[in-house]
Scaffold this active site. Structure first.
Site, PDB file in Angstrom:
ATOM      1  N   LYS A 163      14.578   3.688   3.667  1.00  0.00           N
ATOM      2  CA  LYS A 163      15.086   2.674   4.615  1.00  0.00           C
ATOM      3  C   LYS A 163      15.074   1.282   3.985  1.00  0.00           C
ATOM      4  CE  LYS A 163      11.109   0.795   6.858  1.00  0.00           C
ATOM      5  NZ  LYS A 163      10.726  -0.532   6.519  1.00  0.00           N
ATOM      6  N   LEU A 175       0.823  -1.217   0.000  1.00  0.00           N
ATOM      7  CA  LEU A 175       0.000   0.000   0.000  1.00  0.00           C
ATOM      8  C   LEU A 175       0.856   1.265   0.000  1.00  0.00           C
ATOM      9  CD1 LEU A 175      -0.190   1.527   3.019  1.00  0.00           C
ATOM     10  CD2 LEU A 175      -1.593  -0.447   3.511  1.00  0.00           C
ATOM     11  N   ALA A 185      10.570  13.902 -12.053  1.00  0.00           N
ATOM     12  CA  ALA A 185      11.829  14.418 -11.507  1.00  0.00           C
ATOM     13  C   ALA A 185      11.515  15.518 -10.506  1.00  0.00           C
ATOM     14  CB  ALA A 185      12.683  14.962 -12.639  1.00  0.00           C
ATOM     15  N   CYS A 194       9.480   4.394   3.922  1.00  0.00           N
ATOM     16  CA  CYS A 194       9.665   3.102   3.250  1.00  0.00           C
ATOM     17  C   CYS A 194      10.833   3.081   2.280  1.00  0.00           C
ATOM     18  CB  CYS A 194       8.382   2.721   2.520  1.00  0.00           C
ATOM     19  SG  CYS A 194       6.988   2.592   3.641  1.00  0.00           S
TER      20      CYS A 194
HETATM   21  C1  UGA Z   1       5.981   3.137  -1.185  1.00  0.00           C
HETATM   22  C2  UGA Z   1       5.584   2.205  -2.330  1.00  0.00           C
HETATM   23  O1  UGA Z   1       5.133   2.979  -3.451  1.00  0.00           O
HETATM   24  C3  UGA Z   1       4.465   1.257  -1.893  1.00  0.00           C
HETATM   25  O2  UGA Z   1       4.131   0.349  -2.936  1.00  0.00           O
HETATM   26  C4  UGA Z   1       4.948   0.480  -0.667  1.00  0.00           C
HETATM   27  O3  UGA Z   1       3.946  -0.397  -0.170  1.00  0.00           O
HETATM   28  C5  UGA Z   1       5.317   1.469   0.445  1.00  0.00           C
HETATM   29  O4  UGA Z   1       6.353   2.354  -0.037  1.00  0.00           O
HETATM   30  C6  UGA Z   1       5.809   0.692   1.622  1.00  0.00           C
HETATM   31  O5  UGA Z   1       6.862   0.076   1.511  1.00  0.00           O
HETATM   32  O6  UGA Z   1       5.090   0.580   2.613  1.00  0.00           O
HETATM   33  P1  UGA Z   1       4.946   5.387  -0.154  1.00  0.00           P
HETATM   34  O7  UGA Z   1       6.168   5.445   0.696  1.00  0.00           O
HETATM   35  O8  UGA Z   1       3.606   5.615   0.437  1.00  0.00           O
HETATM   36  O9  UGA Z   1       4.852   3.947  -0.888  1.00  0.00           O
HETATM   37  O10 UGA Z   1       5.147   6.493  -1.254  1.00  0.00           O
HETATM   38  P2  UGA Z   1       5.378   6.577  -2.831  1.00  0.00           P
HETATM   39  O11 UGA Z   1       4.119   6.964  -3.499  1.00  0.00           O
HETATM   40  O12 UGA Z   1       6.083   5.373  -3.335  1.00  0.00           O
HETATM   41  O13 UGA Z   1       6.377   7.817  -2.897  1.00  0.00           O
HETATM   42  C7  UGA Z   1       7.664   7.741  -2.297  1.00  0.00           C
HETATM   43  C8  UGA Z   1       8.447   9.001  -2.520  1.00  0.00           C
HETATM   44  O14 UGA Z   1       8.831   9.100  -3.884  1.00  0.00           O
HETATM   45  C9  UGA Z   1       7.707  10.292  -2.198  1.00  0.00           C
HETATM   46  O15 UGA Z   1       8.609  11.134  -1.478  1.00  0.00           O
HETATM   47  C10 UGA Z   1       7.384  10.877  -3.547  1.00  0.00           C
HETATM   48  O16 UGA Z   1       7.307  12.273  -3.525  1.00  0.00           O
HETATM   49  C11 UGA Z   1       8.571  10.391  -4.375  1.00  0.00           C
HETATM   50  N1  UGA Z   1       8.295  10.302  -5.827  1.00  0.00           N
HETATM   51  C12 UGA Z   1       7.340   9.452  -6.294  1.00  0.00           C
HETATM   52  C13 UGA Z   1       9.049  11.034  -6.713  1.00  0.00           C
HETATM   53  O17 UGA Z   1       9.953  11.803  -6.309  1.00  0.00           O
HETATM   54  N2  UGA Z   1       8.808  10.936  -8.056  1.00  0.00           N
HETATM   55  C14 UGA Z   1       7.868  10.109  -8.546  1.00  0.00           C
HETATM   56  O18 UGA Z   1       7.709  10.048  -9.791  1.00  0.00           O
HETATM   57  C15 UGA Z   1       7.105   9.357  -7.648  1.00  0.00           C
END
Ligand code: UGA
Length: 454
Positions: free
Chosen positions: A282, A166, A271, A279
């Site tokens: 770490k 999730l 970008a 998540c």
């Molecule tokens: C992430 C994974 O997407 C989930 O599938 C996973 O279950 C979760 O970690 C976990 O391990 O529990 P989450 O941490 O909620 O989910 O957030 P993401 O939507 O993956 O975004 C992570 C980071 O990447 C954010 O800081 C976001 O701003 C950044 N991001 C995302 C970007 O810089 N560029 C993008 O194109 C997408």
């Protein structure tokens, strides 16, 4: 706290089970309420008494769209209760372990203290025929170790690993409609783990959700591999952004163009300031640490670079702010829009936005931070930062405005009206999320990571 073992008002689904969810943080609370929504009788066990009481009263201790409604609905159905006492898990057919696995202090490896404590106290109430199901993100090898403990203490019980994918901000949707189910199970054994998990997820299985049934190690690795891939994809486009900055190319157009190729895809190619949260950072570090323990560290050395690229974006953002502020941050007023690690969340763990805000302040700028949801957390954990409730207050008299978390309300700001409150119309779009033309048309100098200057 409601401690109902009876199924009240709403009818019980034919496949309903008694389920316990150990650890009701972000993952566990959403999982517990979702399992009740699927028709099961669920008890959430949470050692933090205050948190357990809040959840039992329908109060959500974090911000997650749609969760409060789900929690209240599940509580009202009589199928969901919370308790600080592990004894409440007695008699459940399935026990989900949903506790956190943070990064160890001063190390890359994951801290398994909570998983170990939860499992060991669960073993005191575990009965024959019951299934322990790990959902926490753990280093590969953990499930086999815990399965051995279960077999030793309760030989007629079993363990499965069922990672969770999730995303914060979409937690309810992702739990009730996941894009796949992964079951890590042992061969043979006293409990048919696949059949039991199919009963737990009967409605999800009936939706033709893809299901992968595999061994423990693969199931554990699916999770860390998925997060590593996502982190790599983000760092890939951010590395391209560095190159775009060196060549005058435009990373947004580049991402659009390569994203049209189905094999690449446009998702997770935004970008900007890069990834943060509880998540991705770490998990890639714990994965590297585990690979090292297994003598396979070379396989993951690229993740070190993924991490480096990601951290460099934060430094670059601070440099860019200095550049636009006539090469000095001293005494400059900077507005920071966004503090959460991503929009639709109040989570500030390893938030790139706060990292940048703190660096700017340390370098002499006068920084004002705003965020629609995360300010209570910022005030608690970053008391040195000046927090204000609205973007207008943050931007009053500002020499530069930095968009660091792309909340919808910030993307929808009217650049003309907003321009009236600042001292100088300079905006740095740390998430490549603003309508550049509209901001430039309103007289703003627009700068962003990986983008051409006007
Ligand atoms: C992430 C994974 O997407 C989930 O599938 C996973 O279950 C979760 O970690 C976990 O391990 O529990 P989450 O941490 O909620 O989910 O957030 P993401 O939507 O993956 O975004 C992570 C980071 O990447 C954010 O800081 C976001 O701003 C950044 N991001 C995302 C970007 O810089 N560029 C993008 O194109 C997408």
């Amino acid at each position: 706290m409601a401690q109902s073992n009876e199924l009240a008002e709403s009818p019980q689904a034919p496949e309903a089970l008694k389920i316990s969810v150990i650890g009701c943080g972000y993952l566990g609370a959403v999982h517990a309420a979702s399992m009740a929504e699927l028709g099961h009788e669920v008890v959430g066990v949470e050692v933090d008494v205050e948190k357990a009481e809040a959840l039992a009263a329908g109060r959500v201790p974090f911000f997650e769209p749609g969760f409060e409604e789900l929690l209240r609905r599940s509580l009202a159905s009589g199928r969901l209760s919370f308790s600080p006492d592990m004894k409440a898990a007695t008699g459940a057919a399935v026990h989900f372990v949903c506790v956190g696995t943070p990064q160890r202090r001063g190390e890359y490896a994951a801290d398994l203290t909570y998983v170990e404590a939860a499992t060991s106290s669960l073993l005191d109430v575990l009965g024959p025929g019951e299934l322990v199901v790990g959902k926490s993100t753990v280093p590969v090898g953990t499930a086999a170790r815990l399965a051995a403990l279960v077999a030793e203490r309760v030989p007629e019980a079993a363990l499965a690993w069922n990672p969770e994918f999730l995303r914060e901000g979409f937690a309810v949707q992702d739990t009730l409609h996941p894009d796949r189910l992964v079951y890590g199970v042992a061969d043979g054994g006293p409990v048919d783990a696949e059949a039991l998990l199919d009963r737990v997820y009967a409605r999800i299985v009936a939706d033709d959700t893809p299901k992968v049934v595999t061994d423990y190690a693969t199931a554990e690795m699916v999770k860390t591999a998925a997060n590593s891939f996502l982190a790599t994809k983000i760092s890939f486009i951010n590395a391209m952004a560095e190159l775009c900055e060196a060549t005058g190319a435009d990373v947004k157009q580049l991402a659009d163009a390569i994203g049209h190729d189905d094999r690449i895809g446009r998702k997770f190619l935004n970008a900007g300031l890069g990834f943060g949260g509880g998540c991705l950072p770490k998990d890639i570090r714990a994965f590297m640490a585990r690979a090292g323990e297994l003598g396979a560290d070379q396989a993951l050395t690229f993740l070190r670079e993924v991490d480096n690229i990601n951290m460099r974006r934060r430094i670059r953002m601070v440099e860019l702010a200095r550049q636009v502020c006539d090469d000095s941050l001293l005494g400059k007023r900077i507005a920071v829009l966004g503090a959460a690690f991503k929009p639709d969340s109040d989570d500030i763990r390893d938030s790139p936005a706060l990292n940048v805000a703190a660096q700017l302040q340390l370098q002499g700028a006068s920084v004002r931070v705003t965020d629609p949801q995360a300010l209570p957390n910022v005030r608690r954990q970053w008391s040195q930062l000046d927090c204000v409730d609205t973007p207008e207050e943050a931007a009053e008299g500002a020499d530069a405005v930095l968009l660091l978390t792309e909340w919808r309300q910030y993307k929808e700001l009217d650049p003309a009206a907003f321009g009236a409150v600042v001292r100088t119309r300079r905006v740095l779009d740390g998430r490549n999320a603003l309508d550049r033309e509209a901001w430039e048309a309103a007289g703003w100098t627009y700068r962003a990571l990986g983008r051409r200057n006007a």
